[in-house]
Design an enzyme around this catalytic site. Structure first.
Site, PDB file in Angstrom:
ATOM      1  N   LYS A   1       2.410  10.126  -3.117  1.00  0.00           N
ATOM      2  CA  LYS A   1       2.910   8.750  -3.259  1.00  0.00           C
ATOM      3  C   LYS A   1       2.673   8.277  -4.690  1.00  0.00           C
ATOM      4  CE  LYS A   1       1.123   4.628  -2.851  1.00  0.00           C
ATOM      5  NZ  LYS A   1       1.838   3.831  -3.874  1.00  0.00           N
TER       6      LYS A   1
ATOM      7  N   GLU B   1     -13.971  -2.725 -16.819  1.00  0.00           N
ATOM      8  CA  GLU B   1     -12.775  -2.084 -17.353  1.00  0.00           C
ATOM      9  C   GLU B   1     -11.693  -3.154 -17.535  1.00  0.00           C
ATOM     10  OE1 GLU B   1     -10.725   0.583 -14.610  1.00  0.00           O
ATOM     11  OE2 GLU B   1     -10.455   1.997 -16.256  1.00  0.00           O
TER      12      GLU B   1
ATOM     13  N   GLU C   1     -10.546  10.395  -8.922  1.00  0.00           N
ATOM     14  CA  GLU C   1     -10.554  10.186 -10.376  1.00  0.00           C
ATOM     15  C   GLU C   1     -10.384   8.691 -10.583  1.00  0.00           C
ATOM     16  OE1 GLU C   1     -10.934  12.572 -12.532  1.00  0.00           O
ATOM     17  OE2 GLU C   1     -10.243  14.428 -11.593  1.00  0.00           O
TER      18      GLU C   1
ATOM     19  N   CYS D   1      -7.500   5.643 -18.310  1.00  0.00           N
ATOM     20  CA  CYS D   1      -8.790   5.677 -17.612  1.00  0.00           C
ATOM     21  C   CYS D   1      -9.935   6.009 -18.557  1.00  0.00           C
ATOM     22  CB  CYS D   1      -8.732   6.677 -16.473  1.00  0.00           C
ATOM     23  SG  CYS D   1      -8.145   8.292 -17.001  1.00  0.00           S
TER      24      CYS D   1
ATOM     25  N   GLY E   1     -10.772   3.635  -4.698  1.00  0.00           N
ATOM     26  CA  GLY E   1     -11.496   4.888  -4.457  1.00  0.00           C
ATOM     27  C   GLY E   1     -12.588   4.705  -3.411  1.00  0.00           C
TER      28      GLY E   1
ATOM     29  N   GLY F   1      -7.014   6.469  -9.417  1.00  0.00           N
ATOM     30  CA  GLY F   1      -6.748   5.033  -9.424  1.00  0.00           C
ATOM     31  C   GLY F   1      -8.030   4.266  -9.669  1.00  0.00           C
ATOM     32  N   SER F   2      -8.080   3.057  -9.165  1.00  0.00           N
ATOM     33  CA  SER F   2      -9.217   2.190  -9.457  1.00  0.00           C
ATOM     34  C   SER F   2     -10.446   2.573  -8.630  1.00  0.00           C
ATOM     35  CB  SER F   2      -8.838   0.742  -9.157  1.00  0.00           C
ATOM     36  OG  SER F   2      -8.521   0.625  -7.803  1.00  0.00           O
ATOM     37  N   THR F   3     -11.607   2.217  -9.133  1.00  0.00           N
ATOM     38  CA  THR F   3     -12.857   2.484  -8.414  1.00  0.00           C
ATOM     39  C   THR F   3     -12.860   1.736  -7.086  1.00  0.00           C
ATOM     40  OG1 THR F   3     -14.049   2.940 -10.452  1.00  0.00           O
ATOM     41  CG2 THR F   3     -15.378   2.218  -8.581  1.00  0.00           C
ATOM     42  N   GLU F   4     -12.275   0.535  -7.062  1.00  0.00           N
ATOM     43  CA  GLU F   4     -12.254  -0.269  -5.833  1.00  0.00           C
ATOM     44  C   GLU F   4     -11.499   0.471  -4.727  1.00  0.00           C
ATOM     45  OE1 GLU F   4     -11.852  -1.438  -8.965  1.00  0.00           O
ATOM     46  OE2 GLU F   4     -13.866  -2.288  -8.830  1.00  0.00           O
TER      47      GLU F   4
HETATM   48  P1  TAP Z   1      -4.990   1.387  -7.861  1.00  0.00           P
HETATM   49  O1  TAP Z   1      -4.676  -0.009  -7.599  1.00  0.00           O
HETATM   50  O2  TAP Z   1      -6.265   1.925  -7.368  1.00  0.00           O
HETATM   51  O3  TAP Z   1      -3.769   2.222  -7.285  1.00  0.00           O
HETATM   52  C1  TAP Z   1      -3.679   3.628  -7.378  1.00  0.00           C
HETATM   53  C2  TAP Z   1      -2.766   4.123  -6.275  1.00  0.00           C
HETATM   54  O4  TAP Z   1      -3.380   3.888  -4.996  1.00  0.00           O
HETATM   55  C3  TAP Z   1      -1.420   3.428  -6.210  1.00  0.00           C
HETATM   56  O5  TAP Z   1      -0.448   4.374  -5.836  1.00  0.00           O
HETATM   57  C4  TAP Z   1      -1.662   2.390  -5.132  1.00  0.00           C
HETATM   58  O6  TAP Z   1      -0.503   1.876  -4.533  1.00  0.00           O
HETATM   59  C5  TAP Z   1      -2.494   3.169  -4.148  1.00  0.00           C
HETATM   60  N1  TAP Z   1      -3.296   2.365  -3.223  1.00  0.00           N
HETATM   61  C6  TAP Z   1      -3.640   1.052  -3.318  1.00  0.00           C
HETATM   62  N2  TAP Z   1      -4.421   0.702  -2.264  1.00  0.00           N
HETATM   63  C7  TAP Z   1      -4.576   1.815  -1.497  1.00  0.00           C
HETATM   64  C8  TAP Z   1      -5.291   2.096  -0.297  1.00  0.00           C
HETATM   65  N3  TAP Z   1      -6.015   1.177   0.338  1.00  0.00           N
HETATM   66  N4  TAP Z   1      -5.255   3.352   0.201  1.00  0.00           N
HETATM   67  C9  TAP Z   1      -4.560   4.312  -0.431  1.00  0.00           C
HETATM   68  N5  TAP Z   1      -3.854   4.106  -1.571  1.00  0.00           N
HETATM   69  C10 TAP Z   1      -3.871   2.875  -2.116  1.00  0.00           C
HETATM   70  O7  TAP Z   1      -4.990   1.731  -9.427  1.00  0.00           O
HETATM   71  P2  TAP Z   1      -3.887   1.360 -10.491  1.00  0.00           P
HETATM   72  O8  TAP Z   1      -4.002  -0.090 -10.756  1.00  0.00           O
HETATM   73  O9  TAP Z   1      -2.563   1.910 -10.105  1.00  0.00           O
HETATM   74  O10 TAP Z   1      -4.369   2.240 -11.738  1.00  0.00           O
HETATM   75  C11 TAP Z   1      -5.318   1.809 -12.616  1.00  0.00           C
HETATM   76  C12 TAP Z   1      -6.684   2.430 -12.313  1.00  0.00           C
HETATM   77  O11 TAP Z   1      -6.588   3.852 -12.235  1.00  0.00           O
HETATM   78  C13 TAP Z   1      -7.667   2.156 -13.412  1.00  0.00           C
HETATM   79  O12 TAP Z   1      -8.902   1.748 -12.882  1.00  0.00           O
HETATM   80  C14 TAP Z   1      -7.831   3.508 -14.106  1.00  0.00           C
HETATM   81  O13 TAP Z   1      -9.033   3.668 -14.762  1.00  0.00           O
HETATM   82  C15 TAP Z   1      -7.631   4.465 -12.993  1.00  0.00           C
HETATM   83  N6  TAP Z   1      -7.185   5.774 -13.496  1.00  0.00           N
HETATM   84  C16 TAP Z   1      -8.087   6.794 -13.481  1.00  0.00           C
HETATM   85  C17 TAP Z   1      -7.718   8.031 -13.974  1.00  0.00           C
HETATM   86  C18 TAP Z   1      -8.747   9.121 -13.971  1.00  0.00           C
HETATM   87  S1  TAP Z   1      -8.244  10.614 -14.283  1.00  0.00           S
HETATM   88  N7  TAP Z   1      -9.983   8.899 -13.714  1.00  0.00           N
HETATM   89  C19 TAP Z   1      -6.431   8.272 -14.465  1.00  0.00           C
HETATM   90  C20 TAP Z   1      -5.533   7.216 -14.450  1.00  0.00           C
HETATM   91  C21 TAP Z   1      -5.932   5.965 -13.951  1.00  0.00           C
HETATM   92  P3  TAP Z   1       0.242   0.652  -5.279  1.00  0.00           P
HETATM   93  O14 TAP Z   1       1.141   1.286  -6.209  1.00  0.00           O
HETATM   94  O15 TAP Z   1       0.926  -0.142  -4.290  1.00  0.00           O
HETATM   95  O16 TAP Z   1      -0.829  -0.166  -5.939  1.00  0.00           O
END
Ligand code: TAP
Length: 489
Positions: A190, A393, A264, A298, A247, A242-245
């Site tokens: 997804k 962050e 991650e 990230c 995760g 994605g986000s720590t929250e």
């Molecule tokens: P999130 O809000 O955590 O979303 C990541 C993915 O998870 C999206 O596809 C999201 O769908 C989905 N999601 C949301 N709630 C979920 C749930 N309850 N169960 C399963 N999946 C769910 O993060 P973001 O805002 O897209 O990305 C930014 C974060 O990613 C930052 O904190 C960044 O540091 C981190 N990040 C980490 C890395 C590594 S390698 N550590 C790399 C890139 C990014 P939606 O699209 O609908 O939100």
């Protein structure tokens, strides 16, 4: 303007013959996209939109997966998995090589689409994201062939549920899909709801190169779709970036289910500059560390720790360099800083900076585009280590800076965070670098460098930045389990 209208009106330039087929598919789809399940696209619905963050225009209509569609997708992946695994590494490698070559042929189309959908400068999508995606598929094609020899006691996990963020849409897909496929798994992925288009173009490539149906499946939608995938009993491994929250939610949701898990997550990576560093190189590295992809990275070097004696000189050099950064249309090849992912992220960053009650804020005084979600590169100096902006962050083009006196204090400040994804150390004294680096709580430490990635090197965090590695041997093992066969000693 829809994707169809944009591509029709653009001077796309001469493209290889079969690249123009992919282009035709994109234009044919026009503005409505469904899921990619069991080797075919479903009919699109207008459940949500793909937007161009640089101007707010709608690019396409997208489909939110429902529970039946998620079930059907996971069933398709299960049906395909046994055959895919039995095919053997050499045969799987041929498919992965075909995908890698296809990504190379269609590189320009992928780069333009990524920039339209995400807002990142075309220079970055063209020269960094898409080449790294190709490299990832080539590397894992090679590793698929080697698996039988190098990991003879390992077996695939089964069906992998993969949920990715919006900051590196196709690259995060590559990090997830390539190792999973190489090791004989099938996937249900997804993409983030803000950035779905390159994943769908990749799905079309899977179809075009003859990947067996059901091996790669892509379902689109918001976090609720991710939640259904994570919870589904037909999933053997969850791989999340994605986000720590989120995760944390996923770790709770999968506890006791026996699924393999890799997370991650976020970061607040220190960028440490000692007084004997080559300051011009350190400034240039810092531009890359924090303003690459508008700071939505990230492992962004978002916390500058600079040795007291050179702090003033370093900040002066940095501000002069910041003034040269060009902000504007991400499709312009001369642009350094593009658009942030959406208005919500822009407001989040603006709110954090405007709410800052300490230190000194320096912003680039550039002409900002009239529309779209743009935010100027920003430096905040003089914050206490415990300040919210030093700890949380921001995920935007905002660098916070503080000073240190001794190497010991640099290490202590660097580790004063709940995260542990990456760190950079800048010094001309290699003994100092080699002394400091192992003391840093970070999954990766770069010395006199930043943002260096390779498919052959494992990447991942410690502490609240997650666990598991992507890339290299560790990344491959994470998509396998002991094969369970009894061997004679
Ligand atoms: P999130 O809000 O955590 O979303 C990541 C993915 O998870 C999206 O596809 C999201 O769908 C989905 N999601 C949301 N709630 C979920 C749930 N309850 N169960 C399963 N999946 C769910 O993060 P973001 O805002 O897209 O990305 C930014 C974060 O990613 C930052 O904190 C960044 O540091 C981190 N990040 C980490 C890395 C590594 S390698 N550590 C790399 C890139 C990014 P939606 O699209 O609908 O939100």
């Amino acid at each position: 303007m829809s994707v169809k209208e944009i591509f029709e009106s653009m001077d796309y330039g001469p493209a290889p013959e079969d690249a123009s087929e992919a282009f035709a598919w994109l234009v044919d789809q026009g503005s409505s996209f469904g899921h990619f399940i069991d080797g075919a696209f479903t009919e699109g619905r207008d459940d949500f939109k793909a937007m161009n963050p640089a101007n707010g225009e709608i690019l396409a209509e997208l489909t939110q997966a429902n529970a039946e569609e998620v079930d059907a997708t996971i069933e398709a992946a299960r049906r395909a998995q046994t055959r895919w695994a039995r095919m053997g590494g050499a045969a799987r490698a041929r498919h992965l090589y075909a995908l890698a070559r296809g990504l190379q042929k269609h590189a320009r189309l992928f780069a333009v689409l990524e920039t339209l959908d995400n807002g990142k400068p075309i220079r970055e999508s063209r020269d960094i994201d898409i080449p790294l995606v190709q490299r990832h598929f080539y590397y894992h094609a090679g590793m698929a062939q080697l698996m039988a020899e190098e990991l003879p006691d390992r077996a695939p996990l089964g069906v992998c549920g993969q949920v990715i963020p919006w900051n590196f849409p196709l690259l995060m897909l590559a990090w997830k899909v390539a190792p999973a496929l190489a090791m004989g798994n099938t996937v249900v992925l997804k993409p983030a709801e803000q950035t779905t288009l390159t994943a769908l173009l990749f799905a079309d490539l899977c179809r075009r190169v003859g990947l067996p149906k059901g091996v790669v499946n892509i379902v689109t939608g918001d976090g609720a779709v991710g939640e259904m995938i994570v919870a589904h009993e037909g999933i053997d491994k969850v791989a999340f970036t994605g986000s720590t929250e989120v995760g944390r939610i996923i770790r709770r949701a999968t506890a006791g289910q026996g699924k393999a898990l890799s997370l991650e997550l976020g970061g607040k990576s220190p960028y440490i500059v000692f007084e004997d560093a080559d300051l011009d190189s350190a400034v240039e590295g810092l531009v890359d560390a924090i303003w690459f992809n508008q700071g939505q990275v990230c492992c962004a070097g978002s916390r500058l720790l600079v040795q007291e004696g050179i702090a003033e000189a370093f900040h002066t050099k940095l501000k002069a360099r910041m003034a040269q950064l060009r902000i504007g249309s991400p499709l312009d090849k001369c642009i350094d800083v593009g658009a942030m992912i959406d208005a919500a992220q822009l407001e989040h960053v603006r709110g954090m900076v405007d709410g800052c009650d300490a230190g000194e804020v320096f912003r680039v005084n550039a002409q900002m585009p009239a529309e779209g979600s743009f935010y100027p590169p920003t430096l905040i100096t003089g914050l206490a280590p415990s300040h919210e902006l030093m700890q949380e962050e921001i995920f935007g083009p905002v660098l916070v800076s503080t000073t240190f006196r001794t190497p010991g204090e640099a290490v202590q400040l660097a580790n004063n965070t709940r995260y542990g994804l990456a760190a950079s150390v800048w010094t001309e004294n290699i003994s100092r670098a080699l002394d400091v680096a192992p003391k840093l709580a970070a999954g990766v430490v770069w010395i006199n460098g930043t943002n260096m990635f390779d498919a052959a090197a494992g990447f991942g965090g410690v502490r609240e930045s997650g666990f598991g590695r992507e890339g290299g041997w560790e990344g491959l093992r994470a998509y396998t389990k002991p094969d369970g066969r009894v061997r004679k000693l």
